[in-house]
Design a protein around this motif. Structure first.
Motif, PDB file in Angstrom:
ATOM      1  N   SER A   1       0.785  -1.227   0.000  1.00 47.02           N
ATOM      2  CA  SER A   1       0.000   0.000   0.000  1.00 47.02           C
ATOM      3  C   SER A   1       0.816   1.277   0.000  1.00 47.02           C
ATOM      4  O   SER A   1       0.257   2.354  -0.193  1.00 47.02           O
ATOM      5  CB  SER A   1      -0.929  -0.001   1.215  1.00 47.02           C
ATOM      6  OG  SER A   1      -0.170  -0.135   2.389  1.00 47.02           O
ATOM      7  N   CYS A   2       2.104   1.212   0.254  1.00 50.93           N
ATOM      8  CA  CYS A   2       2.870   2.456   0.341  1.00 50.93           C
ATOM      9  C   CYS A   2       4.333   2.227  -0.024  1.00 50.93           C
ATOM     10  O   CYS A   2       4.735   1.118  -0.364  1.00 50.93           O
ATOM     11  CB  CYS A   2       2.772   3.043   1.754  1.00 50.93           C
ATOM     12  SG  CYS A   2       3.632   2.042   2.985  1.00 50.93           S
TER      13      CYS A   2
ATOM     14  N   HIS B   1       6.889   2.053   1.790  1.00 48.14           N
ATOM     15  CA  HIS B   1       7.571   1.068   2.635  1.00 48.14           C
ATOM     16  C   HIS B   1       7.383  -0.344   2.075  1.00 48.14           C
ATOM     17  O   HIS B   1       8.313  -1.138   2.051  1.00 48.14           O
ATOM     18  CB  HIS B   1       7.025   1.150   4.066  1.00 48.14           C
ATOM     19  CG  HIS B   1       7.480   0.034   4.943  1.00 48.14           C
ATOM     20  ND1 HIS B   1       8.732   0.012   5.511  1.00 48.14           N
ATOM     21  CD2 HIS B   1       6.885  -1.119   5.302  1.00 48.14           C
ATOM     22  CE1 HIS B   1       8.867  -1.126   6.203  1.00 48.14           C
ATOM     23  NE2 HIS B   1       7.759  -1.816   6.101  1.00 48.14           N
ATOM     24  N   CYS B   2       6.169  -0.619   1.660  1.00 45.59           N
ATOM     25  CA  CYS B   2       5.878  -1.935   1.083  1.00 45.59           C
ATOM     26  C   CYS B   2       6.719  -2.153  -0.173  1.00 45.59           C
ATOM     27  O   CYS B   2       7.259  -3.239  -0.392  1.00 45.59           O
ATOM     28  CB  CYS B   2       4.396  -2.038   0.714  1.00 45.59           C
ATOM     29  SG  CYS B   2       3.273  -1.783   2.101  1.00 45.59           S
TER      30      CYS B   2
HETATM   31 CU   LIG Z   1       3.352   0.007   2.998  1.00 44.81          CU
END
Ligand SMILES: [Cu+2]
Length: 66
Positions: A12-13, A15-16
């Motif tokens: 989702s972001c 970081h992912c």
């Molecule tokens: Cu994420």
């Protein structure tokens, strides 16, 4: 080199993206996440790495390869 696109759920972001791309790169493959599509394009040498190992590396990060 072999190119595959894996569908991955749960990203989702940024970081992912970093987690998934980093995990695949650690195996010696190239990875590019497309967040909007929920997919990862992977380029790898089939004589060195198996698809299962790539899937496992992504799942180890907490995402589901579908
Ligand atoms: Cu994420």
């Amino acid at each position: 080199m072999t190119n595959i696109t894996l569908k991955v759920e749960g990203m989702s972001c940024g970081h992912c993206v970093n987690s998934v791309e980093g995990a695949v790169r650690k195996l010696g493959a190239n990875a590019k996440v497309d967040l909007a599509a929920g997919s990862v394009a992977v380029e790898f040498d089939e004589s060195k790495i198996g698809v299962e190992a790539i899937k496992e590396a992504i799942e180890d990060q907490g995402y589901d390869v579908v």
